[in-house]
Design an enzyme around this catalytic site. Structure first.
Site, short mmCIF file in Angstrom:
data_model
loop_
_atom_site.label_atom_id
_atom_site.label_comp_id
_atom_site.label_asym_id
_atom_site.label_seq_id
_atom_site.Cartn_x
_atom_site.Cartn_y
_atom_site.Cartn_z
N HIS A 131 -2.81 -1.02 -3.77
CA HIS A 131 -1.54 -0.50 -3.27
C HIS A 131 -1.71 0.85 -2.59
O HIS A 131 -0.77 1.40 -2.03
CB HIS A 131 -0.56 -0.40 -4.46
CG HIS A 131 0.85 -0.13 -4.10
ND1 HIS A 131 1.50 1.04 -4.45
CD2 HIS A 131 1.76 -0.86 -3.41
CE1 HIS A 131 2.74 1.01 -4.01
NE2 HIS A 131 2.93 -0.13 -3.38
N TYR A 136 12.28 4.23 5.89
CA TYR A 136 11.89 4.73 4.58
C TYR A 136 11.49 6.19 4.68
O TYR A 136 10.84 6.59 5.65
CB TYR A 136 10.69 3.94 4.03
CG TYR A 136 10.93 2.49 3.68
CD1 TYR A 136 12.09 1.82 4.08
CD2 TYR A 136 9.98 1.78 2.97
CE1 TYR A 136 12.29 0.50 3.76
CE2 TYR A 136 10.17 0.45 2.64
CZ TYR A 136 11.32 -0.20 3.05
OH TYR A 136 11.50 -1.51 2.74
#
Length: 721
Positions: A464, A497
């Site tokens: 990630h 975002y």
């Protein structure tokens, strides 16, 4: 690095109990309520409010595809073990049903109010009773020409079983009647029609486009019809000689979480890409997690559907007021009415970069911190573009998690290979719901000669981390340039975002990045890092040591404080350490957008913890960890990891320090501005409920401030960025 062995012993961590630990799933439903509040907010442009309705619908869908199936399985298996919240699976399923039903009802009431306001703006979703004869004729022609050829009615009888209903599909259940001369009675039959909205047709059909194409007079404004209403109105075309007794839509959600851990048990499976491909294909066949039907459905039809779908638990059935599938309201929110949307925002190009300059020269001058979407994502793309074409660059390495369907960065990585550079990319195929897209990019890069890897040797561990490394010849040696981020290499989400990215050529960070890529691409379970905090091996212990340092400072009578900004907070040990810090007198400010299992404000336990959630135009996504008494080079840590079990123990995550005092001051401003927000902020209190803050005197909208100044309000003695 703090010396963990030098810490004085502390009492055992506070035990987590139902009074101190909020259930994760109920907290996630609370987050959807906060998003829904934005749809109710009259200060927000009308079509943006419609978009928030769609977001709630989309989030609820994902909740049932990913989170709820695990509890369905636990109930079936009779598992009663609980998390610290003490809620057994059977009880939790009942609570989820009640909470989601209440949430959907609020959403539908809000939808009705917004539709009324939209009509005043000449935007509407019409019913057939609103159409005149010419308009109905044109819609009928549209059905016969463009819809009818796609449809495939499936009869259900003694010879033909109830058909498989795929995930996320919208369907019509139809009861048909005909007279039987042989039996001298009316016989009833059942058929199912899949509404082809996922790939073939729009869910909301533009009435003006239909009227223009099929010879009727156009009308003013933006008017739409639900595609299922068009089909229902023309069922006689599909079933000639039959009487339509009743027709109702229904929608099915299935378990869509690919079980990578289960796959790992098969020693014969070695090809990760094959596992992902198989999992994506099988996703639509998962067991039913939710059935949605209109609340006007007949008992006869509902019973038929539930028997056919083999749904036995009432917690899996949701009666909806109105049309199903509110996520499709994104189509309505896309109407071309700029006056009903947020003013267009163009991200600024950071002063540290020259639009046409050499990006590596800019990075050599100073570490550069960018704050998206307020700062343009273009410099990050330019980092890859110049690396791909610079003759002095010899190698590029990157991790890719969610890159999007049209990725300039992936294109540049392939061009770099065309230019004979070594290119190594770790593509995380286990990025939920992006597996298929990532697999396609991986295959395209492999075809270009890019060295593509799919993860570390332990299959369940997702990569990630957001890291890229460029190796460049300079003078008699080489220099390495690094980008470290809190968000994905995705140009689309970078406009929506809030994330932070660091561009640096600091030798220590560059050396650690090299070690990390060697660990990811080869073997090296004993790899150590000087500056980067890498999960699952090293991140948790370092965070605990830094929290312990604040505890010791508070017990020594010093001012001590923590400010953490993240997406989710649910990991047990971290919550316990924060409770311990609060009890020691550490002042703690938490900014947690979504899930939060910690309960602040409890006397004697968490009274020194203040917890807020910011939900606004942009999705808060950056992770920032501030430790007041840490060594300067560890005061601020940024990275890809939330304080969740999956991030700390089941993913490769990278959290990185900020060395430059000038950048640390910017981060102080960012946090201070966020903590002063009283417009898009909800406060979680000791009763476990969120309360929206109301401006007292001065209104502070942190996101709006960031659009004017990337890192927010100036601190004392500061006069520039």
């Amino acid at each position: 690095m703090l010396n963990e062995d030098s810490r004085t012993p502390h009492p055992p961590l506070p035990e987590l109990t139902p009074e101190t630990y909020i259930n994760r799933e109920l907290s996630l439903i609370d987050f959807q309520r906060r998003v829904l509040e934005l749809a109710k907010d009259e200060s927000i442009p009308l079509l943006e409010r419609v978009k928030f309705l769609a977001i709630v619908g989309n989030n609820i869908d994902e909740f049932f595809m990913v989170r709820v199936p695990g509890y369905i399985q636990k109930v079936k298996l009779g598992i009663v073990r609980t998390r610290p919240d003490g809620i057994p699976p059977q009880t939790l399923m009942q609570m989820i049903h009640k909470e989601i039903s209440d949430l959907i009802q609020q959403q539908r009431e809000t939808m009705s109010r917004l539709f009324t306001l939209l009509k005043q703006e000449n935007i509407a979703i019409l019913s057939f009773s609103d159409l005149d004869a010419d308009e109905r004729r044109a819609v009928r022609e549209y059905f016969k020409t463009e819809v009818f050829p796609i449809l495939t009615p499936l009869a259900v009888d003694h010879a033909r079983p109830f058909p498989f209903i795929s995930n996320l599909s919208l369907n019509l259940g139809v009861h048909l009647e005909r007279y039987s001369e042989e039996n001298d009675e009316i016989e009833t039959e059942f058929a199912r029609i899949k509404v082809p909205v996922q790939d073939s047709l729009p869910r909301l059909v533009s009435l003006n486009q239909v009227l223009t194409r099929y010879g009727a007079d156009p009308i003013d404004g933006h008017k739409f019809l639900w595609i299922e209403d068009i089909i229902i109105d023309s069922l006689d075309v599909l079933f000639p000689g039959m009487t339509i007794a009743e027709a109702f839509p229904f929608r099915v959600l299935r378990n869509s979480d690919i079980d990578y851990e289960m796959e790992q048990e098969d020693d014969e499976i070695l090809d990760v890409a094959a596992i992902i491909e198989h999992g994506v294909r099988e996703r639509r066949f998962g067991f039913v997690a939710r059935v949605s039907v209109p609340n006007t459905i007949s008992e006869r039809m509902l019973t038929h559907l539930l028997n056919g779908l083999e749904v036995r638990e009432e917690t899996g059935v949701y009666l909806i007021d109105g049309h199903l599938g509110s996520a499709n309201l994104f189509e309505l929110a896309a109407v071309d009415r700029p006056d009903l949307k947020y003013p267009a925002y163009v991200p600024r190009y950071p002063d540290a970069f020259q639009p046409d300059g050499n990006i590596f020269e800019s990075i050599r001058r100073q570490d550069i911190l960018v704050h998206h979407p307020y700062d343009s994502f273009t410099p990050v793309e330019e980092f890859f573009k110049q690396a791909a074409h610079d003759p002095d660059v010899v190698a590029i390495k990157a991790t890719l998690y969610r890159v999007g369907k049209n990725s300039p960065i992936v294109q540049q990585l392939m061009e770099a290979r065309d230019n004979d550079k070594q290119v190594t990319v770790l593509v995380e195929l286990k990025a939920r719901f992006d597996e298929e897209n990532n697999l396609e990019w991986a295959r395209q890069m492999e075809a270009k000669g890019v060295h593509v890897l799919y993860g570390v040797e332990e299959l369940p561990v997702k990569t990630h981390a957001k890291v890229s490394l460029v190796v460049r010849r300079e003078g008699a040696g080489i220099r390495r340039y690094v980008h470290l981020g809190t968000g994905n290499y995705n140009a689309s989400t970078a406009r929506l975002y809030t994330d932070l990215g660091l561009l640096t050529c600091n030798p220590e960070l560059a050396d650690d990045a090299s070690r990390l890529f060697n660990r990811l691409t080869g073997y090296g379970p004993e790899t150590h890092y000087n500056r980067l905090l890498v999960a699952p091996e090293y991140l948790t212990n370092t965070l605990i040591a830094l929290i312990d340092n604040e505890i010791e400072a508070a017990r020594a009578g010093k001012d001590a404080g923590l400010v953490f900004k993240m997406n989710q907070l649910e990991e047990d040990v971290m919550i316990q350490k924060l409770y311990e810090a609060s009890q020691a007198g550490v002042q703690i400010d938490l900014i947690v957008r979504g899930i939060c299992c910690l309960r602040p404000g409890l006397p004697g336990i968490s009274e020194n913890i203040r917890l807020r959630s910011i939900v606004g135009r942009f999705l808060e996504h950056s992770r920032i960890y501030y430790f007041q008494n840490a060594p300067l080079e560890q005061q601020f840590l940024l990275g890809s990891a939330d304080l969740m079990r999956r991030n700390l123990y089941n993913r490769v995550e990278v959290v990185f320090p900020i060395f430059d005092q000038r950048l640390r001051e910017k981060l102080l401003r960012l946090l201070a501005t966020s903590l002063r927000d009283n417009t898009n902020t909800w406060e979680l209190r000791a009763d476990g409920k969120y309360y929206r803050l109301q401006p007292d005197n001065a209104t502070v909208n942190s996101q709006e401030i960031f659009t004017r100044r990337s890192f927010g309000l100036l601190m004392p003695n500061q006069d520039n960025e």
